[in-house]
Scaffold this motif. Structure first.
Motif, PDB file in Angstrom:
ATOM      1  N   HIS A 284      20.826  61.562 123.928  1.00 10.50           N
ATOM      2  CA  HIS A 284      20.672  62.836 124.623  1.00 10.50           C
ATOM      3  C   HIS A 284      21.206  62.753 126.060  1.00 10.50           C
ATOM      4  N   GLN A 286      23.659  60.942 126.962  1.00  7.54           N
ATOM      5  CA  GLN A 286      25.117  60.969 126.810  1.00  7.54           C
ATOM      6  C   GLN A 286      25.614  62.416 126.801  1.00  7.54           C
ATOM      7  N   ASN A 287      24.877  63.290 126.126  1.00  9.95           N
ATOM      8  CA  ASN A 287      25.254  64.706 126.090  1.00  9.95           C
ATOM      9  C   ASN A 287      25.093  65.375 127.449  1.00  9.95           C
ATOM     10  N   ALA A 293      30.355  65.852 130.172  1.00 12.75           N
ATOM     11  CA  ALA A 293      29.284  66.757 130.624  1.00 12.75           C
ATOM     12  C   ALA A 293      29.542  67.242 132.046  1.00 12.75           C
TER      13      ALA A 293
END
Length: 382
Positions: A284, A286-287, A293
């Motif tokens: 998460h 990483q997202n 991002a």
């Protein structure tokens, strides 16, 4: 000297000489206003009868004439009739009407039909005043005194309808129709109640089903938590008022959690609404902080990169809901510690860290490794 045709106001002596008045004329003892005030105390001159007549002997005397030689039964009938007269005069006399019916009830007559009428007639006044609770109470008393008083059933049912007490009102209708099956007014009310009652029963059945579903859900959830040795604690963050999310078991028997991430350096937070227990927090992050991002608005220095981040769980952050389940277990000693959670650790394993108690929802602290915030964060647990 005055002539024979001239009148005088002074007295004259025998020789015709005017005599001086012996004393000045007397002043009246009471003023006109005082006389009128006293006269107004007599019933014949009264415009309105006072509510309290205890200090008026004339009214008390009249009242004694009314009550003299009467029985509780005759007085109850008298007050019933007086109440009817006041009611027929209109809204300005409703209060007096109620007072008369109440006086009749207070006679404690043994004439049950009259007592029933006193209560149901008082209820009729309360009905037009929209005091529906009083209507139901009085009609209930009226029916107790005379079960054949159909108007009492109708008024009680009608008042219950206005109060949206469908079952209560419907029962008054049913009981009234037992006494008089063909009564058109009660039948009309029955038709009004039936759809309301059906809708209420459907809502109650639905609510009961929802409660049973929730009971089963909580039971299944508790079994899943026990199997995973997850310790639930008090909700110290009160997140339900801010964020939506709940713990649930999916069709593959996997637990899903809402997760709170705190960034103490900037007093910021993120709420992950649905995290599968098999997923890692690193996935998460990483997202959220990966190369593709967008930079967080609060990260002015653009230092929050997934490869720079470290995650901690705080042990014993709150009291467990079921202390007996953790008594004697490793880590559950009320001492707060910061335990590092590797980015590649599945959530299910992170929740089983010794001493970790879920404070309503899982909460983890995220910061830049080696930063000043990182140093200060660890220092508070030394």
């Amino acid at each position: 000297m005055a002539d024979a045709n001239t009148s005088t106001t002074a007295e004259q002596d025998a020789n015709g000489t005017q005599a001086a008045p012996s004393q000045p004329p007397a002043k009246p003892e009471k003023s006109v206003d005082e006389i009128v005030s006293e006269l107004s105390k007599f019933p014949i001159f009264m415009k309105d009868v006072p509510e309290d007549i205890e200090d008026n002997p004339h009214l008390l005397a009249l009242q004694n004439l009314v009550y003299d030689g009467e029985t509780p039964e005759s007085l109850a009938t008298y007050h019933k009739n007086e109440g009817n007269k006041f009611f027929q005069k209109g809204p300005n006399f409703y209060k007096k009407s109620i007072e008369q019916y109440t006086l009749g009830i207070e006679q404690k007559s043994t004439d049950k039909p009259v007592n029933s009428l006193l209560y149901s007639n008082r209820a009729a006044v309360q009905m037009v005043k929209r005091n529906y609770g009083h209507v139901v109470n009085d009609c209930t008393k009226a029916i107790e005194h005379d079960p054949t008083n159909i108007k009492a059933y109708w008024r009680a049912a009608k008042a219950s309808y206005e109060l949206e007490k469908w079952e209560q009102g419907y029962q008054f209708v049913v009981d009234g129709l037992t006494q008089q099956p063909a009564n058109a007014e009660l039948i009309a009310l029955q038709k009004l109640f039936e759809p309301k009652l059906a809708a209420k029963r459907e809502q109650e059945a639905q609510k009961k089903q929802e409660q049973e579903t929730m009971r089963q859900y909580r039971k299944a959830l508790q079994i899943a938590l026990d199997l995973r040795a997850v310790v639930m604690g008090e909700n110290i963050y009160q997140l339900s008022a801010i964020y939506e999310g709940s713990i649930y078991v999916d069709e593959n028997r996997k637990l899903h959690w809402p997760v709170m991430l705190l960034y103490p350096e900037y007093s910021q937070s993120d709420f992950l609404r649905d995290v599968n227990e098999t997923e890692t927090l690193g996935f998460h992050l990483q997202n959220m902080f990966g190369p593709s991002a967008e930079r967080a608005e609060w990260d002015a220095d653009n230092k929050y990169k997934v490869e720079n981040l470290i995650i901690y769980a705080e042990t014993n952050a709150c009291r467990p809901k079921e202390p007996a389940k953790v008594r004697g277990k490793t880590g559950f000693d009320k001492v707060k510690r910061a335990v590092e959670i590797p980015l590649d650790m599945p959530l299910a394993k992170a929740l089983r860290v010794p001493g970790y108690i879920v404070p309503g929802v899982p909460v983890f602290h995220v910061m830049v490794r080696g930063s000043g915030c990182h140093t200060l964060f660890l220092k508070q647990y030394e």
